[in-house]
Design an enzyme around this catalytic site. Structure first.
Site, mmCIF file in Angstrom:
data_model
loop_
_atom_site.group_PDB
_atom_site.id
_atom_site.type_symbol
_atom_site.label_atom_id
_atom_site.label_comp_id
_atom_site.label_asym_id
_atom_site.label_seq_id
_atom_site.Cartn_x
_atom_site.Cartn_y
_atom_site.Cartn_z
ATOM 1 N N GLY A 136 0.670 -1.348 0.022
ATOM 2 C CA GLY A 136 0.131 -0.178 -0.088
ATOM 3 C C GLY A 136 0.866 1.144 0.025
ATOM 4 O O GLY A 136 0.230 2.379 0.115
ATOM 5 N N THR A 137 1.878 1.222 -0.126
ATOM 6 C CA THR A 137 2.885 2.507 -0.101
ATOM 7 C C THR A 137 2.339 3.521 -1.250
ATOM 8 O O THR A 137 2.645 4.564 -0.878
ATOM 9 C CB THR A 137 4.441 2.048 -0.373
ATOM 10 O OG1 THR A 137 4.529 1.289 -1.413
ATOM 11 C CG2 THR A 137 4.896 1.608 0.908
ATOM 12 N N GLY A 138 2.306 2.980 -2.392
ATOM 13 C CA GLY A 138 1.789 3.783 -3.613
ATOM 14 C C GLY A 138 0.452 4.291 -3.297
ATOM 15 O O GLY A 138 0.224 5.484 -3.697
ATOM 16 N N CYS A 139 -0.347 3.632 -2.968
ATOM 17 C CA CYS A 139 -1.784 4.076 -2.424
ATOM 18 C C CYS A 139 -1.595 5.168 -1.620
ATOM 19 O O CYS A 139 -2.421 6.427 -1.563
ATOM 20 C CB CYS A 139 -2.773 3.247 -2.255
ATOM 21 S SG CYS A 139 -2.878 1.786 -2.988
#
Length: 272
Positions: A209-212
């Site tokens: 979930g780093t990109g989100c």
């Protein structure tokens, strides 16, 4: 009191680490108000994506229209689209709200490596949504898919990002986490300048979930009236802290700690 309304258009992650769930947590932690238009329901945990159930195109469009028509939005964040038809529905809906800035996270593949979009999504992004975006935030694999270039180093990352400017994006936040090295450099690129953000690489499997999270943090900043540089700088610090304080859940790519509070201008710590 919250400030800054962000409409998040993305898929749901049943594990809570990415997608709509991560987006809501991020915007809320940064003091904004999060509303959503769900594009798909995924059966997902830290080990992968086990199934995807797409929301109908008409329902996606209606979610966008009724939320903006009633609550309003100061920024729109787009994540997982899933299908070309869904992307076309989103693009049609956004024509009715041309003044709202868009942060586009071109989600094509999950952290686990599982596909989150059909084969036509990349073409749809380039044709319909990248030209609408105030900022696009691709990682290395996404940027390779969108630019057609192979990226092996930071210079290649920056050069490939400029191809998205030519495709109509106002700015590109090119993420360098997939490149090797003890540090990670992300580039914020506009027609006028290229600004690097270099930070320590954390040795961890808890990166789901780093990109989100990064894209939603940028969207929250823009919704709150911050300029793109300041919104990006705060977002990067927030994500770095979210990784550092990850709770350690799951047996695969674990989720981040989104429950953070500011302890200084851009220093974050877990909410006690």
């Amino acid at each position: 009191m919250t400030q800054g309304r962000v409409l998040i258009i993305a898929g749901s992650d049943s594990g809570g680490g990415a997608g709509i769930q991560a987006d809501i947590k991020t915007v809320t932690a940064l003091g904004g108000y999060a509303a959503t238009a769900v594009t798909a329901i995924t059966v997902q945990d830290t080990n992968g994506v086990h199934a995807v159930d797409a929301v109908s195109d008409d329902t996606i469009r209606q979610q966008i229209d009724v939320v903006i028509g009633d609550i309003g939005a100061d920024c729109i964040k787009i994540g997982m689209i899933g299908t070309r038809r869904a992307g076309e529905a989103i693009a049609r809906a956004l024509k009715g709200w041309p003044s709202i800035p868009v942060v586009l996270d071109p989600v094509l593949v999950a952290t686990s490596g599982d596909s989150l979009g059909d084969s036509d999504v990349a073409d749809l992004l380039k044709a319909k949504l990248i030209p609408r975006a105030a900022v696009v935030s691709p990682n290395v694999p996404e940027l390779e898919a969108l630019s057609g270039e192979t990226i092996t180093n930071e210079a290649g990352l920056a050069n490939a990002a400029r191809a998205l400017l030519k495709a109509g994006a106002h700015a590109v936040l090119a993420k360098g986490g997939h490149l090797a090295g003890p540090t990670v450099t992300d580039f914020l690129i506009t027609a006028a300048e290229t600004v690097p953000f270099t930070h320590e690489r954390l040795d961890t499997r808890h990166t789901h979930g780093t990109g989100c999270t990064l894209a939603s943090a940028v969207a929250a900043g823009l919704a709150q009236g911050m300029d793109l540089y300041d919104a990006t700088e705060r977002a990067i610090h927030y994500v770095e802290a979210a990784i550092r304080f990850a709770p350690g859940f799951g047996t695969g790519h674990g989720p981040l700690c989104h429950a953070l509070t500011r302890d200084g201008s851009n220093t974050f710590k877990p909410i006690s």
